[in-house]
Design a protein around this motif. Structure first.
Motif, mmCIF file in Angstrom:
data_model
loop_
_atom_site.group_PDB
_atom_site.id
_atom_site.type_symbol
_atom_site.label_atom_id
_atom_site.label_comp_id
_atom_site.label_asym_id
_atom_site.label_seq_id
_atom_site.Cartn_x
_atom_site.Cartn_y
_atom_site.Cartn_z
ATOM 1 N N SER A 172 0.840 -1.201 0.000
ATOM 2 C CA SER A 172 0.000 0.000 0.000
ATOM 3 C C SER A 172 0.873 1.247 0.000
ATOM 4 N N VAL A 173 0.351 2.321 -0.587
ATOM 5 C CA VAL A 173 1.146 3.531 -0.813
ATOM 6 C C VAL A 173 0.915 4.556 0.294
ATOM 7 N N ALA A 174 1.887 5.476 0.422
ATOM 8 C CA ALA A 174 1.816 6.476 1.488
ATOM 9 C C ALA A 174 2.648 7.693 1.109
ATOM 10 N N LEU A 175 2.417 8.767 1.845
ATOM 11 C CA LEU A 175 3.233 9.973 1.785
ATOM 12 C C LEU A 175 3.745 10.205 3.201
ATOM 13 N N ILE A 176 5.060 10.374 3.357
ATOM 14 C CA ILE A 176 5.666 10.470 4.688
ATOM 15 C C ILE A 176 6.415 11.789 4.829
ATOM 16 N N LEU A 177 6.144 12.506 5.921
ATOM 17 C CA LEU A 177 6.890 13.709 6.275
ATOM 18 C C LEU A 177 7.691 13.418 7.532
ATOM 19 N N GLU A 178 8.931 13.861 7.581
ATOM 20 C CA GLU A 178 9.736 13.756 8.790
ATOM 21 C C GLU A 178 9.953 15.162 9.347
ATOM 22 N N VAL A 179 9.514 15.369 10.598
ATOM 23 C CA VAL A 179 9.549 16.707 11.191
ATOM 24 C C VAL A 179 10.006 16.630 12.642
ATOM 25 N N ASP A 180 10.361 17.781 13.177
ATOM 26 C CA ASP A 180 10.632 17.892 14.606
ATOM 27 C C ASP A 180 9.326 17.655 15.358
ATOM 28 N N LYS A 181 9.385 16.942 16.461
ATOM 29 C CA LYS A 181 8.166 16.658 17.227
ATOM 30 C C LYS A 181 7.438 17.927 17.638
ATOM 31 N N ARG A 182 8.180 19.028 17.805
ATOM 32 C CA ARG A 182 7.534 20.278 18.187
ATOM 33 C C ARG A 182 6.590 20.793 17.107
ATOM 34 N N ALA A 183 6.834 20.404 15.867
ATOM 35 C CA ALA A 183 5.940 20.815 14.782
ATOM 36 C C ALA A 183 4.585 20.129 14.867
ATOM 37 N N LEU A 184 4.506 19.043 15.641
ATOM 38 C CA LEU A 184 3.242 18.315 15.811
ATOM 39 C C LEU A 184 2.463 18.778 17.033
ATOM 40 N N ALA A 185 3.013 19.748 17.760
ATOM 41 C CA ALA A 185 2.412 20.135 19.043
ATOM 42 C C ALA A 185 0.979 20.626 18.896
ATOM 43 N N GLY A 186 0.651 21.270 17.778
ATOM 44 C CA GLY A 186 -0.696 21.819 17.613
ATOM 45 C C GLY A 186 -1.720 20.819 17.122
ATOM 46 N N LEU A 187 -1.319 19.573 16.900
ATOM 47 C CA LEU A 187 -2.248 18.564 16.402
ATOM 48 C C LEU A 187 -3.030 17.948 17.550
ATOM 49 N N SER A 188 -4.253 18.417 17.740
ATOM 50 C CA SER A 188 -5.071 17.850 18.813
ATOM 51 C C SER A 188 -5.784 16.585 18.352
#
Length: 336
Positions: free
Chosen positions: A44-60
């Motif tokens: 199965s296919v996907a799109l993957i982003l690698e980021v600093d965990k702090r960039a995910l802080a606003g994801l509730s």
């Protein structure tokens, strides 16, 4: 194949394996490492982003929908460090739609400059696609929806582009944003009604605000009458091709409203039939005395009002295309 579909197709023989995925980086995205990926366990296919965990802080809450799933995976322990944001196809029948979704996101990510912006842009685009999948799924638009979209595109292509430059004309197309009037400019608004009836007697008003001209300098109804047959002039995709050609460098501006309206190029073949021919385009100005119901006239407790307007009753409000375009144009309109 084009776009990410082509990249995914190459992943059987190239790429670098990371955990459960084989992947290839998308060099056009500079804000964060971004990869077209394929899961080794089920292809199965996907799109993957690698980021600093702090960039995910606003994801509730991670957006989810039929057809795709979004998840996170830590690359290092603790609250700091790096993490993966994985957008994956969840149901094979949605592959074509998912490919369009992933291409749209990849294009959007090219324009951002930070990891926080990249995460926000990804989530924003997913919310648009959530709505698309909720309304249309993998089956595409209904026949009525196709006809309505065709009528709006006809007005945009054959009328509005005569008096407004490409970008401004597309920005005036407000119908896909689910606002009361299909086209809104600084000088007036137009509501488009499309019918395939042999002898149209009326048009339907699904939202009572569609005929409300309060706060609008001028409001017009455009009634587009079409024939639907296998021998017609053009299909819906062909009309879109023609409009893109007319827009030239501004053609990309169509992508967002078309998605919101329910059309994506990956489903093009769903709309190979019917073919449309325009029989007539008529205009009426909505003003005092026009046959309509207004929100202020509806008793408390009455909701979801829709009604039909007899076209014969609109005769006294008929106007020409030139009159409409002269009103909508910031510099006036000369039909000659």
């Amino acid at each position: 194949m084009t776009g990410l579909a082509e990249t995914w197709g190459r992943l059987k023989t190239s790429g670098h394996g990371v955990g459960d995925y084989v992947r290839l980086r998308l060099p056009a995205v500079a804000a964060c490492p971004t990869y077209a990926a394929k899961r080794t366990t089920d292809d199965s296919v996907a799109l993957i982003l690698e980021v600093d965990k702090r960039a995910l802080a606003g994801l509730s809450k991670l957006p989810a929908s039929k057809g795709f799933e979004l998840s996170t995976s830590a690359l290092s322990p603790g609250r700091s460090g790096r993490a993966r944001l994985i957008l994956a196809l969840s149901e094979p029948e949605f592959l074509d739609v998912f490919s369009s979704l992933a291409d749209d996101i990849a294009r959007t990510l090219r324009g951002v400059t930070s990891e926080t912006e990249a995460v926000a842009a990804l989530v924003d685009r997913l919310r648009t696609w959530q709505e698309f999948l909720r309304r249309f799924g993998s089956q595409g638009m209904s026949r009525d929806a196709c006809r309505g979209l065709y009528g709006e595109l006809v007005f945009l292509r054959d009328c509005l582009l005569k008096v407004l430059p490409g970008t401004e004309a597309v920005m005036a197309w407000a119908g896909p944003r689910r606002v009361p009037h299909d086209f809104q400019t600084r000088h007036g608004s137009v509501e488009v009604k499309t019918t395939a009836a042999a002898t149209p007697h009326s048009f339907r008003v699904a939202n009572i605000r569609q005929l409300d001209d309060r706060g609008i300098s001028a409001l017009y109804i455009c009634v587009v009458t079409v024939d639907e047959s296998e021998g017609g002039k053009e299909t819906l995709p062909e009309a879109i091709d023609g409009l893109r050609s007319a827009l030239g460098a501004h053609a990309k501006r169509l992508d967002e409203p078309l998605i919101s309206a329910g059309y994506i190029e990956a489903q093009r073949t769903l709309y190979d039939s019917p073919r449309y021919s325009i029989r007539s385009i008529r205009f009426f100005q909505v003003r005092d005395g026009f046959p309509r119901l207004l929100e202020s006239e509806i008793p408390n407790g009455v909701e979801g009002v829709s009604f039909a307007v007899a076209i014969a009753a609109c005769a006294d409000f008929a106007c020409s295309e030139s009159e409409v375009l002269e009103t909508l144009s910031p510099e006036g309109y000369d039909a000659d």
